[in-house]
Write a protein that holds these residues in place. Structure first.
Motif, PDB file in Angstrom:
ATOM      1  N   VAL A 110      31.330  45.422  45.060  1.00 27.72           N
ATOM      2  CA  VAL A 110      31.356  44.670  45.102  1.00 27.72           C
ATOM      3  C   VAL A 110      32.477  43.108  44.519  1.00 27.72           C
ATOM      4  CG1 VAL A 110      30.888  42.602  46.492  1.00 27.72           C
ATOM      5  CG2 VAL A 110      29.313  44.727  46.743  1.00 27.72           C
ATOM      6  N   ALA A 111      32.324  42.959  42.950  1.00 28.25           N
ATOM      7  CA  ALA A 111      33.585  42.531  42.626  1.00 28.25           C
ATOM      8  C   ALA A 111      34.471  43.176  42.775  1.00 28.25           C
ATOM      9  CB  ALA A 111      32.663  42.224  40.893  1.00 28.25           C
ATOM     10  N   LEU A 112      34.262  44.788  42.647  1.00 24.04           N
ATOM     11  CA  LEU A 112      36.122  44.870  42.331  1.00 24.04           C
ATOM     12  C   LEU A 112      36.292  44.603  43.663  1.00 24.04           C
ATOM     13  CD1 LEU A 112      37.980  46.995  40.204  1.00 24.04           C
ATOM     14  CD2 LEU A 112      36.574  49.136  40.726  1.00 24.04           C
ATOM     15  N   GLN A 113      36.228  45.756  44.077  1.00 26.06           N
ATOM     16  CA  GLN A 113      36.601  45.611  45.607  1.00 26.06           C
ATOM     17  C   GLN A 113      37.327  43.960  46.414  1.00 26.06           C
ATOM     18  OE1 GLN A 113      37.190  48.020  48.232  1.00 26.06           O
ATOM     19  NE2 GLN A 113      38.693  46.279  48.666  1.00 26.06           N
ATOM     20  N   LEU A 288      34.373  43.522  35.773  1.00 26.50           N
ATOM     21  CA  LEU A 288      34.082  44.075  36.869  1.00 26.50           C
ATOM     22  C   LEU A 288      33.536  45.266  36.956  1.00 26.50           C
ATOM     23  CD1 LEU A 288      38.161  44.158  38.092  1.00 26.50           C
ATOM     24  CD2 LEU A 288      36.036  42.430  38.422  1.00 26.50           C
ATOM     25  N   CYS A 289      32.388  44.778  36.065  1.00 27.49           N
ATOM     26  CA  CYS A 289      30.925  46.052  35.704  1.00 27.49           C
ATOM     27  C   CYS A 289      29.691  45.553  36.198  1.00 27.49           C
ATOM     28  CB  CYS A 289      31.374  46.038  34.397  1.00 27.49           C
ATOM     29  SG  CYS A 289      30.796  45.089  33.729  1.00 27.49           S
ATOM     30  N   ASP A 290      28.798  46.405  35.655  1.00 23.26           N
ATOM     31  CA  ASP A 290      27.742  45.791  35.887  1.00 23.26           C
ATOM     32  C   ASP A 290      27.370  44.739  35.448  1.00 23.26           C
ATOM     33  OD1 ASP A 290      24.464  45.984  36.318  1.00 23.26           O
ATOM     34  OD2 ASP A 290      24.154  48.355  34.999  1.00 23.26           O
ATOM     35  N   LEU A 291      26.337  43.425  35.604  1.00 18.30           N
ATOM     36  CA  LEU A 291      26.330  42.320  34.440  1.00 18.30           C
ATOM     37  C   LEU A 291      24.879  42.182  33.624  1.00 18.30           C
ATOM     38  CD1 LEU A 291      27.434  39.013  37.195  1.00 18.30           C
ATOM     39  CD2 LEU A 291      29.193  40.895  35.151  1.00 18.30           C
ATOM     40  N   ASN A 302      30.138  37.466  33.330  1.00 16.11           N
ATOM     41  CA  ASN A 302      30.691  36.885  35.088  1.00 16.11           C
ATOM     42  C   ASN A 302      31.694  37.976  35.490  1.00 16.11           C
ATOM     43  OD1 ASN A 302      31.880  34.741  33.216  1.00 16.11           O
ATOM     44  ND2 ASN A 302      33.433  35.306  35.290  1.00 16.11           N
ATOM     45  N   HIS A 303      31.329  38.372  36.247  1.00 13.48           N
ATOM     46  CA  HIS A 303      32.559  39.182  37.311  1.00 13.48           C
ATOM     47  C   HIS A 303      34.061  37.641  37.413  1.00 13.48           C
ATOM     48  CE1 HIS A 303      29.732  41.874  38.874  1.00 13.48           C
ATOM     49  NE2 HIS A 303      30.695  42.124  37.627  1.00 13.48           N
ATOM     50  N   GLY A 304      35.121  38.568  36.808  1.00  8.89           N
ATOM     51  CA  GLY A 304      36.531  37.390  37.067  1.00  8.89           C
ATOM     52  C   GLY A 304      37.654  38.613  37.302  1.00  8.89           C
ATOM     53  N   PHE A 305      39.044  37.882  37.109  1.00  8.55           N
ATOM     54  CA  PHE A 305      39.659  38.717  37.239  1.00  8.55           C
ATOM     55  C   PHE A 305      41.420  37.469  37.239  1.00  8.55           C
ATOM     56  CE2 PHE A 305      41.838  38.370  41.215  1.00  8.55           C
ATOM     57  CZ  PHE A 305      40.469  38.097  42.279  1.00  8.55           C
ATOM     58  N   ALA A 306      41.831  37.177  36.689  1.00  2.00           N
ATOM     59  CA  ALA A 306      43.324  36.640  36.127  1.00  2.00           C
ATOM     60  C   ALA A 306      44.855  37.134  37.005  1.00  2.00           C
ATOM     61  CB  ALA A 306      43.806  36.613  35.070  1.00  2.00           C
ATOM     62  N   ILE A 307      45.362  35.852  37.233  1.00  2.00           N
ATOM     63  CA  ILE A 307      46.494  36.114  37.804  1.00  2.00           C
ATOM     64  C   ILE A 307      47.760  35.430  37.319  1.00  2.00           C
ATOM     65  CG2 ILE A 307      48.183  36.284  40.231  1.00  2.00           C
ATOM     66  CD1 ILE A 307      45.717  35.646  41.787  1.00  2.00           C
ATOM     67  N   VAL A 308      48.543  35.518  36.774  1.00  2.00           N
ATOM     68  CA  VAL A 308      49.668  35.217  35.990  1.00  2.00           C
ATOM     69  C   VAL A 308      51.402  35.284  36.539  1.00  2.00           C
ATOM     70  CG1 VAL A 308      51.076  35.236  33.627  1.00  2.00           C
ATOM     71  CG2 VAL A 308      48.906  35.551  33.919  1.00  2.00           C
ATOM     72  N   GLY A 309      51.135  33.753  36.856  1.00  4.81           N
ATOM     73  CA  GLY A 309      52.571  33.405  37.186  1.00  4.81           C
ATOM     74  C   GLY A 309      53.541  33.448  36.275  1.00  4.81           C
ATOM     75  N   VAL A 310      54.879  34.405  36.140  1.00  6.66           N
ATOM     76  CA  VAL A 310      55.533  34.956  35.202  1.00  6.66           C
ATOM     77  C   VAL A 310      56.932  34.366  36.225  1.00  6.66           C
ATOM     78  CG1 VAL A 310      56.726  35.638  33.599  1.00  6.66           C
ATOM     79  CG2 VAL A 310      54.806  35.996  33.822  1.00  6.66           C
ATOM     80  N   THR A 324      32.022  35.575  42.443  1.00  4.58           N
ATOM     81  CA  THR A 324      30.426  34.749  42.668  1.00  4.58           C
ATOM     82  C   THR A 324      30.138  35.887  43.522  1.00  4.58           C
ATOM     83  OG1 THR A 324      30.610  33.328  43.720  1.00  4.58           O
ATOM     84  CG2 THR A 324      30.993  32.247  41.394  1.00  4.58           C
ATOM     85  N   ALA A 325      28.308  35.888  43.606  1.00  5.75           N
ATOM     86  CA  ALA A 325      27.770  36.649  44.501  1.00  5.75           C
ATOM     87  C   ALA A 325      28.017  36.688  45.686  1.00  5.75           C
ATOM     88  CB  ALA A 325      26.027  35.912  45.095  1.00  5.75           C
ATOM     89  N   GLY A 326      28.171  38.159  46.468  1.00  7.39           N
ATOM     90  CA  GLY A 326      28.463  38.655  48.045  1.00  7.39           C
ATOM     91  C   GLY A 326      30.164  38.837  47.361  1.00  7.39           C
ATOM     92  N   GLY A 327      30.443  38.054  46.642  1.00 14.07           N
ATOM     93  CA  GLY A 327      32.262  39.027  46.195  1.00 14.07           C
ATOM     94  C   GLY A 327      33.333  37.405  46.457  1.00 14.07           C
ATOM     95  N   ARG A 328      32.405  36.447  46.085  1.00 13.80           N
ATOM     96  CA  ARG A 328      33.196  35.222  46.733  1.00 13.80           C
ATOM     97  C   ARG A 328      34.241  34.925  45.362  1.00 13.80           C
ATOM     98  NH1 ARG A 328      31.269  29.642  48.256  1.00 13.80           N
ATOM     99  NH2 ARG A 328      32.842  28.045  48.231  1.00 13.80           N
ATOM    100  N   VAL A 329      35.348  35.022  45.724  1.00 13.95           N
ATOM    101  CA  VAL A 329      35.858  34.954  45.081  1.00 13.95           C
ATOM    102  C   VAL A 329      36.547  33.176  44.339  1.00 13.95           C
ATOM    103  CG1 VAL A 329      38.852  35.252  43.909  1.00 13.95           C
ATOM    104  CG2 VAL A 329      37.634  36.562  44.841  1.00 13.95           C
ATOM    105  N   ARG A 330      35.907  32.796  43.105  1.00 10.33           N
ATOM    106  CA  ARG A 330      36.236  31.229  43.055  1.00 10.33           C
ATOM    107  C   ARG A 330      37.556  30.999  41.766  1.00 10.33           C
ATOM    108  NH1 ARG A 330      31.421  28.944  44.582  1.00 10.33           N
ATOM    109  NH2 ARG A 330      32.349  27.476  44.132  1.00 10.33           N
ATOM    110  N   SER A 331      38.381  29.578  42.602  1.00 11.18           N
ATOM    111  CA  SER A 331      39.405  29.233  41.486  1.00 11.18           C
ATOM    112  C   SER A 331      38.524  28.156  40.084  1.00 11.18           C
ATOM    113  CB  SER A 331      39.942  28.468  42.224  1.00 11.18           C
ATOM    114  OG  SER A 331      39.960  27.133  42.225  1.00 11.18           O
ATOM    115  N   SER A 332      37.285  27.705  40.180  1.00 13.88           N
ATOM    116  CA  SER A 332      37.082  27.460  38.625  1.00 13.88           C
ATOM    117  C   SER A 332      35.816  27.584  38.578  1.00 13.88           C
ATOM    118  CB  SER A 332      37.545  26.096  39.153  1.00 13.88           C
ATOM    119  OG  SER A 332      36.558  25.691  40.008  1.00 13.88           O
TER     120      SER A 332
END
Ligand SMILES: [Fe+2]
Ligand SMILES: [Fe+2]
Length: 332
Positions: A110-113, A288-291, A302-310, A324-332
């Motif tokens: 879920v997190a990876l997707q 992005l693995c099992d917690l 915790n699940h997460g990833f990043a974007i770097v704007g160069v 967060t739960a259910g694959g919701r992407v949060r900015s903070s």
């Protein structure tokens, strides 16, 4: 000559100056003898201690044996075996996606997707798989559950995952950074097949089909540069401060430089100005693995990833995103 004070002095001189020339030591011995010895007889005593006497019997009693030197011999600094260690520069201006600690086959679907969909929808110009993409559970040096040992199966799943990622981002450069879990491959080879471990066919790139997927491998703990931002997996810093309360602060205390890293499986940030007010900013990204892996059921991951704007010139912006739960992407 045992007991002879000049022989005892010769023994002491060669012990104190084992790399001096015999002639130089002989001169010192002449000086100590206050003229009782000639230079030649002093040299004979010194050479006897170095095992360079013509008599076999004397060589047996040498106290500091060394091979005879050619007249005029000069020592030279030996060749250094240090190999150059350089960064890997992405050379990209634009948006760089950072996915860390997927740990196939213990990834969280879920997190990876959610992370991959977010990157695909918002658009990226390069992707960094920032270490521990593969778990390599089977070849870990830690105690393993024998029921889960399946190296061919693990390799197949990693290749499948890389194919899926390449299929989602068909056109952009993708870099595969070796984290501590990928280093298990090299260490396992050194242990089980040392004679052929350096062959290209035994390398990670070959076994994971990285060439086929157009992915570039970055090994040897090399930082990846996204503009002026160094990206580490996080294990490069060594042990000692690997589990601080705030991972980003731990990175700051260790490196005193702006950096983004994974490895700790936790999203964090830390900023401190230097004495001129210039900001040093450190980030750590989530995983992005099992917690709740078997080795850390009560983890604080915790699940997460990043974007770097160069930007042109290397300036950059970091979006350190959580999931967060259910694959919701949060900015903070
Ligand atoms: Fe990890
Ligand atoms: Fe790691």
């Amino acid at each position: 000559m045992a007991g002879d004070p000049m022989t005892e002095a010769a023994k002491r001189l060669v012990a104190e100056h084992p790399n001096h020339s015999a002639r130089g030591l002989a001169r010192m011995l002449v000086a100590e003898s206050k003229g009782a010895l000639t230079l030649e007889s002093a040299r004979t005593r010194i050479r006897a201690q170095f095992g360079q006497s013509g008599r076999k019997r004397d060589r047996k009693y040498a106290t500091a044996p060394r091979p005879a030197r050619q007249p005029g011999h000069r020592f030279a600094m030996p060749e250094s075996k240090v190999e150059p260690w350089t960064v890997h520069d992405l050379g990209v201006v634009g948006r760089v996606g950072i996915l860390s600690d997927i740990h196939v086959p213990f990834h969280d679907p879920v997190a990876l997707q959610a992370a991959v969909s977010h990157l695909a929808e918002t658009g990226i110009d390069a992707l960094v798989l920032n270490g521990d993409t593969a778990d390599f559970y089977t070849i870990s040096r830690w105690t393993k559950d024998p029921r889960k040992r399946d190296l061919p199966g693990e390799l197949a799943q990693i290749r499948e995952m890389l194919g899926w990622i390449r299929q989602t981002f068909p056109e952009i450069p993708i870099v595969f950074k070796a984290g501590n879990h990928e280093e298990r491959w090299k260490h396992w080879l050194w242990q089980h097949a040392p004679e052929i471990s350096a062959e290209p066919e035994m390398g990670l790139a070959f076994w994971l089909h990285l060439d086929r997927h157009g992915m570039q491998l970055v090994e040897d703990k090399r930082p990846i540069m996204a503009g002026k931002l160094p990206i580490l997996h996080g294990h490069e810093k060594g042990k000692g401060i690997s589990s601080p309360v705030n991972q980003a602060r731990g990175a700051f205390l260790r490196l005193h430089h702006t950096v983004l890293e994974g490895h700790g499986h936790r999203t964090s940030a830390h900023c401190e100005p230097d004495m001129w007010g210039s900001e040093v900013f450190c980030w750590s990204t989530g995983c992005l693995c099992d917690l709740r892996p078997e080795y850390s059921r009560f983890s604080k991951y915790n699940h997460g990833f990043a974007i770097v704007g160069v930007h042109e010139g290397g300036e950059f912006d970091v979006e350190n995103l959580r999931i967060t739960a259910g694959g919701r992407v949060r900015s903070s």
